[in-house]
Design a protein around this motif. Structure first.
Motif, PDB file in Angstrom:
ATOM      1  N   THR A   5       7.697  -1.884  -2.061  1.00 29.40           N
ATOM      2  CA  THR A   5       6.370  -1.998  -1.453  1.00 29.40           C
ATOM      3  C   THR A   5       6.473  -1.795   0.054  1.00 29.40           C
ATOM      4  O   THR A   5       7.550  -1.904   0.650  1.00 29.40           O
ATOM      5  N   GLU A   6       5.347  -1.521   0.665  1.00 26.03           N
ATOM      6  CA  GLU A   6       5.312  -1.406   2.125  1.00 26.03           C
ATOM      7  C   GLU A   6       5.670  -2.747   2.755  1.00 26.03           C
ATOM      8  O   GLU A   6       6.289  -2.791   3.816  1.00 26.03           O
ATOM      9  N   GLU A   7       5.307  -3.849   2.081  1.00 25.75           N
ATOM     10  CA  GLU A   7       5.676  -5.182   2.603  1.00 25.75           C
ATOM     11  C   GLU A   7       7.189  -5.320   2.688  1.00 25.75           C
ATOM     12  O   GLU A   7       7.726  -5.775   3.699  1.00 25.75           O
ATOM     13  N   SER A  10       8.523  -3.237   5.454  1.00 25.26           N
ATOM     14  CA  SER A  10       8.215  -3.861   6.740  1.00 25.26           C
ATOM     15  C   SER A  10       9.198  -4.993   7.053  1.00 25.26           C
ATOM     16  O   SER A  10       9.650  -5.144   8.193  1.00 25.26           O
ATOM     17  N   GLU A  68      12.959 -13.429   2.346  1.00 22.10           N
ATOM     18  CA  GLU A  68      11.665 -12.788   2.121  1.00 22.10           C
ATOM     19  C   GLU A  68      11.837 -11.462   1.378  1.00 22.10           C
ATOM     20  O   GLU A  68      11.053 -11.130   0.485  1.00 22.10           O
ATOM     21  N   ALA A  72      10.528 -10.374  -2.318  1.00 20.17           N
ATOM     22  CA  ALA A  72       9.709  -9.175  -2.519  1.00 20.17           C
ATOM     23  C   ALA A  72      10.327  -8.238  -3.561  1.00 20.17           C
ATOM     24  O   ALA A  72       9.828  -7.138  -3.782  1.00 20.17           O
TER      25      ALA A  72
END
Length: 134
Positions: A5-7, A10, A68, A72
């Protein structure tokens, strides 16, 4: 690995910037041979062990962001590699303060390896999040 994911990308970019960039600042500037100026040794020590501008130490920031990233859905061997390198750096802390040149250079090599691993991870996950082939 599942779709990135883009999360997650990031978070990986934050790891590369907030941890990799900062731990390698002085390490990039150490002369490859000869004596090391005390000011560069002190800078390296601060980069590796002192709190970052954002507050936590590089190791604490890495641990938080790596957790984190795992949450994810990213399980990547580079996270374990960097964790191991931080363990090694913890053992070298006294050597930096004691001025052992060989161990200071080893600490700098570890810092550069952390930066490479985190940059590689960030680049790969960013590419995958955009849907491009890695």
């Amino acid at each position: 690995m599942t779709a990135v994911t883009e999360e997650a990308a990031s978070i990986a970019r934050a790891l590369a910037h907030d941890v990799g960039k900062y731990v390698a600042r002085a390490a990039r500037n150490l002369p490859r041979e000869g004596n090391l100026p005390k000011v560069l040794i002190d800078m390296l020590s601060r980069d590796l062990y002192a709190p970052l501008p954002s507050g936590p130490t590089p190791r604490a920031r890495f641990d938080a962001l790596a957790a984190e990233l795992r949450a994810a859905g990213v399980a990547d061997a580079r996270l374990a590699e960097v964790s191991g390198r931080f363990e090694g750096l913890a053992a070298l802390r006294g050597s930096l303060e004691g001025g052992d040149l060989a161990l200071i250079r080893r600490a700098a090599e570890e810092a550069l390896a952390i930066e490479r691993a985190l940059s590689s991870l960030a680049n790969e996950l960013s590419t995958q999040a955009r849907g491009e082939s890695a």
